[in-house]
Design a protein around this motif. Structure first.
Motif, mmCIF file in Angstrom:
data_model
loop_
_atom_site.group_PDB
_atom_site.id
_atom_site.type_symbol
_atom_site.label_atom_id
_atom_site.label_comp_id
_atom_site.label_asym_id
_atom_site.label_seq_id
_atom_site.Cartn_x
_atom_site.Cartn_y
_atom_site.Cartn_z
ATOM 1 N N UNK A 1 -20.937 20.589 34.183
ATOM 2 C CA UNK A 1 -22.699 19.401 34.465
ATOM 3 C C UNK A 1 -23.360 19.969 34.916
ATOM 4 N N UNK A 2 -24.614 20.986 34.768
ATOM 5 C CA UNK A 2 -25.063 21.438 35.491
ATOM 6 C C UNK A 2 -26.816 21.806 34.699
ATOM 7 N N UNK A 3 -26.933 20.969 33.490
ATOM 8 C CA UNK A 3 -27.946 21.107 32.749
ATOM 9 C C UNK A 3 -29.324 20.271 33.290
ATOM 10 N N UNK A 4 -30.383 20.811 33.035
ATOM 11 C CA UNK A 4 -31.012 19.872 34.066
ATOM 12 C C UNK A 4 -31.340 17.931 33.756
ATOM 13 N N UNK A 5 -31.096 18.040 32.783
ATOM 14 C CA UNK A 5 -30.814 16.256 32.175
ATOM 15 C C UNK A 5 -29.222 16.020 33.100
ATOM 16 N N UNK A 6 -28.591 16.346 33.368
ATOM 17 C CA UNK A 6 -27.209 15.972 34.490
ATOM 18 C C UNK A 6 -27.924 15.937 35.643
ATOM 19 N N UNK A 7 -28.963 16.615 36.219
ATOM 20 C CA UNK A 7 -29.513 16.304 37.334
ATOM 21 C C UNK A 7 -30.826 15.244 37.500
ATOM 22 N N UNK A 8 -31.181 14.952 36.147
ATOM 23 C CA UNK A 8 -32.228 13.958 35.866
ATOM 24 C C UNK A 8 -31.265 12.209 35.566
ATOM 25 N N UNK A 9 -30.345 12.654 35.188
ATOM 26 C CA UNK A 9 -29.509 11.020 35.256
ATOM 27 C C UNK A 9 -28.965 10.928 35.687
ATOM 28 N N UNK A 10 -28.264 12.268 36.936
ATOM 29 C CA UNK A 10 -28.575 11.814 38.551
ATOM 30 C C UNK A 10 -29.248 10.825 39.528
ATOM 31 N N UNK A 11 -31.025 11.054 39.122
ATOM 32 C CA UNK A 11 -31.258 10.220 39.754
ATOM 33 C C UNK A 11 -31.923 9.028 39.073
ATOM 34 N N UNK A 12 -31.815 9.562 37.766
ATOM 35 C CA UNK A 12 -32.220 8.121 37.407
ATOM 36 C C UNK A 12 -30.837 6.908 37.727
ATOM 37 N N UNK A 13 -29.755 7.223 37.815
ATOM 38 C CA UNK A 13 -28.784 6.199 38.501
ATOM 39 C C UNK A 13 -28.269 5.745 39.488
ATOM 40 N N UNK A 14 -29.186 6.788 40.306
ATOM 41 C CA UNK A 14 -29.510 6.715 42.139
ATOM 42 C C UNK A 14 -29.874 5.926 42.047
ATOM 43 N N UNK A 15 -31.318 5.727 41.440
ATOM 44 C CA UNK A 15 -32.600 4.527 41.162
ATOM 45 C C UNK A 15 -32.167 2.886 41.027
ATOM 46 N N UNK A 16 -31.126 3.007 40.098
ATOM 47 C CA UNK A 16 -30.913 1.634 39.837
ATOM 48 C C UNK A 16 -29.455 1.580 40.402
#
Length: 285
Positions: free
Chosen positions: A74-89
């Motif tokens: 689970x280390x594609x770029x979109x996974x990292x972006x998803x993590x930040x997206x979810x963290x902000x929410x």
């Protein structure tokens, strides 16, 4: 220190509030780079100065790094972006906010800005670039080379001799990350944003490069690609601009925030850094 669950990922998060207790002059999210990097590279360089200037600072360890969980896949770029997206929410971070990304962290920041353009006030990208086919091919070569060379004792001995025992420990940890996960194969296989998607990033962007870095050659292209991008260069530096010239990065960041509407406050530069020392950190694009 805090840990949050982000759709099954245990994420280590640090937040520094303005030191004077007043409402924040700005909110800045700090995103670190790959392999040998973590939020510590900001904690010992930039974050305290921002908090002293009245900034609400959010930093976190990306998946597989620092004290965050290390899933096998689970280390594609979109996974990292998803993590930040979810963290902000999850934090209900009051926006809009500024993003600052070092190396791969800047690539994540560009990805989030394309996803949440109305919430990002500005981007400061240190030795970084948006994800493109050229980026993916370069990361493929670099990660394969790291996967092959970092486990070698002679490589670690050279790193220790040239950069010290702390950096050698970071390199050893990076070797374990590559051996235990699919990161080296996932990142080159990331979903890449189209040029049209990248052009939706209309917030002000400051791209910071070392004059001796191979990324410096892309400055003209990035300035053309992004409607509100400009570049600046740190003389004599290669990739490790944040680590090697933290004072320069601090002043660039504070000036950038002021230019983009933040009414910063706090002590002078000399008062902020008197007696403060930083443990060296590293990163790989």
């Amino acid at each position: 220190m805090a840990f949050l669950e982000l759709d099954g990922l245990r994420c280590h998060v640090q937040r520094l509030a303005p030191r004077d207790g007043r409402p924040p002059a700005a909110t800045v999210v700090l995103v670190h780079g790959l392999l040998t990097d973590s939020l510590a590279s900001y904690y010992f360089t930039l974050a305290p100065a921002l908090a002293a200037a009245g900034v609400d600072v959010l930093m976190y360890d990306q998946r597989g790094h620092g004290r965050s969980a290390r899933p096998q896949t689970g280390y594609r770029l979109e996974h990292f972006v998803d993590d930040l997206d979810i963290l902000l929410d999850r934090l209900q971070l009051p926006g809009p906010f500024h993003l600052l990304g070092n190396s791969f962290g800047g690539t994540v920041a560009f990805g989030l800005a394309a996803r949440r353009p109305e919430e990002v006030l500005s981007i400061l990208a240190i030795e970084s670039e948006p994800a493109t086919p050229v980026w993916a091919a370069k990361l493929d070569r670099m990660l394969r080379r790291a996967e092959e060379q970092l486990p070698r004792e002679e490589t670690l001995a050279w790193v220790s001799e040239q950069h010290g025992s702390h950096t050698a420990r970071l390199a050893r940890s990076a070797a374990r990350l590559l051996a235990e996960t699919s990161l080296a194969r996932d990142i080159p296989a990331s979903r890449l944003p189209t040029e049209a998607e990248l052009r939706t990033i209309r917030c002000p962007v400051l791209a910071v490069y070392g004059t001796e870095s191979d990324l410096a050659d892309q400055a003209a292209w990035l300035d053309t690609l992004l409607p509100s991008c400009r570049s600046t260069f740190v003389p004599g530096q290669e990739h490790s601009v944040l680590v090697e010239t933290p004072d320069v990065v601090r002043e660039l960041t504070l000036s950038w925030l002021r230019q983009n509407g933040a009414e910063l406050r706090g002590p002078t530069t000399d008062e902020r850094y008197a007696g403060r020392s930083a443990e060296p950190q590293g990163s790989v694009r």
